[in-house]
Design an enzyme around this catalytic site. Structure first.
Site, PDB file in Angstrom:
ATOM      1  N   GLN A  78       0.844  -1.196   0.000  1.00 42.82           N
ATOM      2  CA  GLN A  78       0.000   0.000   0.000  1.00 42.82           C
ATOM      3  C   GLN A  78       0.878   1.245   0.000  1.00 42.82           C
ATOM      4  OE1 GLN A  78      -3.402   0.003   2.500  1.00 42.82           O
ATOM      5  NE2 GLN A  78      -4.020   2.017   1.802  1.00 42.82           N
ATOM      6  N   PHE A  79       1.175   1.737  -1.212  1.00 42.39           N
ATOM      7  CA  PHE A  79       2.066   2.884  -1.341  1.00 42.39           C
ATOM      8  C   PHE A  79       1.488   4.139  -0.707  1.00 42.39           C
ATOM      9  CE2 PHE A  79      -0.676   3.698  -4.917  1.00 42.39           C
ATOM     10  CZ  PHE A  79      -0.650   5.068  -5.088  1.00 42.39           C
ATOM     11  N   THR A  80       0.171   4.217  -0.529  1.00 41.19           N
ATOM     12  CA  THR A  80      -0.431   5.429   0.030  1.00 41.19           C
ATOM     13  C   THR A  80      -0.029   5.663   1.484  1.00 41.19           C
ATOM     14  OG1 THR A  80      -2.476   4.276   0.633  1.00 41.19           O
ATOM     15  CG2 THR A  80      -2.406   5.333  -1.543  1.00 41.19           C
TER      16      THR A  80
END
Length: 145
Positions: A78-80
């Site tokens: 989850q890059f966010t």
């Protein structure tokens, strides 16, 4: 490196209609990789995630880690999580690692979990995923190294 961990009674991740990972009781780990992350940080975060005592013992006290509780781990990229949200109305992802570096460290983190004889399931890196979970408690922690 960031892990948002949730104690779950079950969790799964689906990509293009196919379940790529599914667990019963255990931890859902949403993993974010930042620019300055390396294998040493991945090792440390894996140790913390697997060792974090957030499962109840016989007396109802949070005193067991996921392995002691007989649980499994579902790791989802989850890059966010690496977003800078301090200013404005749109997140900046400048703190995130490049996709190639992030994928390498994600894979490394997953392999480290598996090396600890942990049943480790995964999503698919950089895919559009649907994550389903039943949060137990709810119990959710943000771990960052």
């Amino acid at each position: 490196m960031i892990a948002l961990i949730q104690r779950v009674t079950r969790a799964s991740v689906t990509v293009e209609g196919e379940v790529t990972g599914e667990i019963g009781a255990g931890l859902l780990v949403l993993l974010g990789v930042e620019k300055d992350d390396d294998e040493q940080k991945a090792n440390r975060l894996c140790e913390r995630v697997l060792g974090y005592r957030i499962f109840s013992d016989a007396e109802g006290k949070m005193n067991l880690n996921v392995q002691q509780a007989g649980g499994s781990v579902l790791v989802v990229s989850q890059f966010t999580l690496a977003a800078d949200t301090e200013r404005g109305m749109r997140p900046s992802f400048s703190k995130g690692a490049s996709p190639d570096r992030a994928e390498a460290l994600y894979d490394y983190f997953v392999e480290r979990c598996r090396q600890q004889e942990m049943n480790t399931q995964t999503g698919r890196f950089a895919a559009d995923m649907q994550v389903s979970l039943v949060n137990d408690g709810p119990v959710t922690f943000w771990l960052q190294v």
